[in-house]
Design an enzyme around this catalytic site. Structure first.
Site, PDB file in Angstrom:
ATOM      1  N   GLU A 163       0.780  -1.246   0.000  1.00 38.74           N
ATOM      2  CA  GLU A 163       0.000   0.000   0.000  1.00 38.74           C
ATOM      3  C   GLU A 163       0.809   1.293   0.000  1.00 38.74           C
ATOM      4  OE1 GLU A 163      -2.903   0.007   3.079  1.00 38.74           O
ATOM      5  OE2 GLU A 163      -3.958  -1.727   2.308  1.00 38.74           O
ATOM      6  N   GLU A 374      -5.493  -8.538   1.127  1.00 41.94           N
ATOM      7  CA  GLU A 374      -6.168  -8.162   2.381  1.00 41.94           C
ATOM      8  C   GLU A 374      -7.634  -7.888   2.094  1.00 41.94           C
ATOM      9  OE1 GLU A 374      -4.603  -4.915   4.794  1.00 41.94           O
ATOM     10  OE2 GLU A 374      -2.559  -5.615   4.391  1.00 41.94           O
TER      11      GLU A 374
HETATM   12  C1  BG6 Z   1      -4.371  -1.942   5.539  1.00 41.06           C
HETATM   13  C2  BG6 Z   1      -2.993  -2.265   6.087  1.00 41.06           C
HETATM   14  O1  BG6 Z   1      -4.350  -0.671   5.003  1.00 41.06           O
HETATM   15  O2  BG6 Z   1      -5.433  -1.879   6.415  1.00 41.06           O
HETATM   16  C3  BG6 Z   1      -3.006  -3.018   7.398  1.00 41.06           C
HETATM   17  O3  BG6 Z   1      -2.231  -2.945   5.143  1.00 41.06           O
HETATM   18  C4  BG6 Z   1      -4.050  -2.410   8.303  1.00 41.06           C
HETATM   19  O4  BG6 Z   1      -1.724  -3.007   7.958  1.00 41.06           O
HETATM   20  C5  BG6 Z   1      -5.406  -2.602   7.635  1.00 41.06           C
HETATM   21  O5  BG6 Z   1      -4.069  -2.903   9.596  1.00 41.06           O
HETATM   22  C6  BG6 Z   1      -6.557  -2.123   8.468  1.00 41.06           C
HETATM   23  O6  BG6 Z   1      -6.383  -0.800   8.811  1.00 41.06           O
HETATM   24  P1  BG6 Z   1      -6.798  -0.268  10.226  1.00 41.06           P
HETATM   25  O7  BG6 Z   1      -6.481   1.165  10.205  1.00 41.06           O
HETATM   26  O8  BG6 Z   1      -8.238  -0.542  10.359  1.00 41.06           O
HETATM   27  O9  BG6 Z   1      -5.985  -1.071  11.185  1.00 41.06           O
END
Ligand code: BG6
Length: 469
Positions: A163, A374
């Site tokens: 990202e 993800e």
């Molecule tokens: C993604 C990242 O953007 O979102 C992760 O790669 C991150 O590392 C995930 O934890 C969720 O984001 P957040 O801010 O809800 O923890």
């Protein structure tokens, strides 16, 4: 229909968010070790010093993954564990830790999927200008080569960066991530350029090793929708895709930057200083990248920016736009819409957005091998009679897997799904409050692990290869 036999059902984590052991066994300090301790930067001052202590408990965690039937584990390597000063001397203890993690995965037949950079940058490099300094890109390539040589006999799937839009956007526009700089567009675009350059050089280095395996990059995928059918808003959404998506994919897949954005940057004086050698490196390596990783959580809703209009504020902190502010080109802005469904943290829930986005990518880039690296729901999970009953998470993942299945049927080349996250971990800015995992970690009781309802559900999905979806 079942998912194809070679489709990987996985789940993910990232070093800073799980490992802890921030100053053990020779690890160097990182940008996050320092930034998270600046008062007011994270939720209640939480940091990753201990995180969920995966560094010491990886065996227990991987055993649980195996019990869940996980086919692949996406984790990230902490650069500062391998090279404490970012460059130079290798820390053998760091290599040993990741060798152990990889071997433990393989013991259970879990495919290791390694990310080289998930935001924890050796402090020495951060202090020397971080991603705005070419030195960081050059050091990254050396670090990547060390990892390919050390682990490449067993790791066959590599992600260079996680990202770029997030760590550069939050780092140089919003000041919410290290190095904590606000509204510096020049630095932001410069940093993204060196990341793409570092990626291209790392891909080249990997290919030169001729080791059997694949390498790609992961982006947060924020496909833009117009808020309505009005021509000006439709055009605004197109502009948003240029900045939030094509800027990130074109240099990797086409080896050049989208001309519209390039023109805009010229007018604003934000063009990165790029050399012929760097641009040539992008060009030369465009066809060599093996896959694209997509982190999909939500689409963005876009309207034309009019100074006087006040719609609901945009709340996704991942966007490069400041809330309610105009885009880089002054043309559009992202908004929240009353008729959409949002998580407790204001992230829109839209599986359809993913399907539409995948088709948009296919239209622009043709047949592309992709992994969902993800996807998941951040929530405060209810505990009922001692059980973690994370029904909304099950529903969220189920709906997204359904559209992924449909996308595969429609000819989209998706090779795997990695839920975020395998286990509850540190959310960068939200501490431990915002949970994502299949496994609960009890912060009141020695970080004990406990299977959630979703753990059993995902196990069933994997066993049946999603046939019932
Ligand atoms: C993604 C990242 O953007 O979102 C992760 O790669 C991150 O590392 C995930 O934890 C969720 O984001 P957040 O801010 O809800 O923890």
């Amino acid at each position: 229909m079942k998912f194809p036999h070679d489709f990987l059902f996985g789940a993910a984590s990232a070093s800073y968010q799980v490992e802890g052991a921030w100053n053990e066994d020779g690890k160097g300090k990182t940008n996050w070790d320092v930034f998270s301790k600046i008062p007011g930067k994270t939720h209640e001052g939480t940091n990753g010093d201990v995180a969920i202590d995966h560094y010491h408990r990886y065996k227990e965690d991987i055993k649980l993954m195996a019990e869940m039937g996980l086919e692949s584990y996406r984790f990230s390597i902490s650069w500062a564990r391998i090279l404490p000063a970012g460059d130079g001397e290798v820390n053998e203890k760091g290599l040993e830790f990741y060798n152990n993690v990889i071997n433990e995965c393989l013991k259970y037949g879990i495919v290791p999927f390694a990310t080289l950079y998930h935001w924890d940058l050796p402090l020495v490099l951060e202090e020397d200008g971080g991603w705005t300094n070419k030195r960081t890109a050059e050091a990254f390539v050396k670090y990547a080569e060390i990892c390919f040589r050390a682990f490449g006999d067993r790791v066959k799937h590599w992600i260079t960066f996680n990202e770029t839009v997030m760590f550069c956007g939050l780092g140089y526009l919003k000041g919410a991530h290290p190095p904590g700089i606000q509204n510096d567009e020049k630095k932001y675009f410069q940093a993204t350029h060196y990341v793409f350059y570092a990626h291209a050089k790392a891909v080249e280095a990997y290919k030169e090793l001729k080791s059997y395996g694949e390498i790609g990059i992961t982006h947060v995928f924020l496909p833009a929708y117009s808020v309505d059918d009005k021509q000006e808003n439709v055009v605004a959404a197109r502009h948003a895709n240029e900045y939030e998506t094509f800027w990130y994919y074109d240099p990797i897949l086409k080896g050049e930057y989208p001309s519209y954005v390039v023109e805009q940057l010229k007018q604003k004086g934000w063009t990165p200083s790029w050399t012929e050698e760097e641009l040539g490196t992008l060009k030369r390596n465009a066809g060599k990248n093996d896959f694209i990783g997509l982190n999909y959580y939500q689409p963005i809703r876009v309207e034309k920016y009019h100074e006087a209009v006040s719609s609901m504020e945009h709340s996704r902190e991942t966007s490069t736009l400041a809330p309610g502010n105009p885009s880089f080109d002054g043309f559009y802005r992202t908004v929240k819409m009353e008729d959409k469904t949002y998580t407790k943290w204001g992230w829109e829930i839209s599986p359809q957005g993913f399907l539409d986005g995948l088709h948009m990518l296919k239209e622009r880039y043709g047949d592309l091998k992709m992994y969902v690296t993800e996807n998941g729901l951040g929530d405060e999970d209810p505990i009922i009679d001692g059980e973690v009953v994370d029904v909304p998470r099950i529903k969220y993942i189920e709906e997204h897997l359904k559209v992924i299945k449909r996308a595969i049927k429609e000819g989209i080349h998706l090779k795997g799904y990695y839920a975020w996250s395998v286990i509850d971990l540190l959310s960068w800015l939200n501490g431990y409050k915002k949970q994502y995992g299949f496994i609960y970690v009890d912060h009141q009781d020695h970080l004990n692990r406990k299977k959630k309802l979703s753990f059993h559900w995902y196990k069933h999905i994997i066993e049946t290869r999603g046939e019932e979806l």
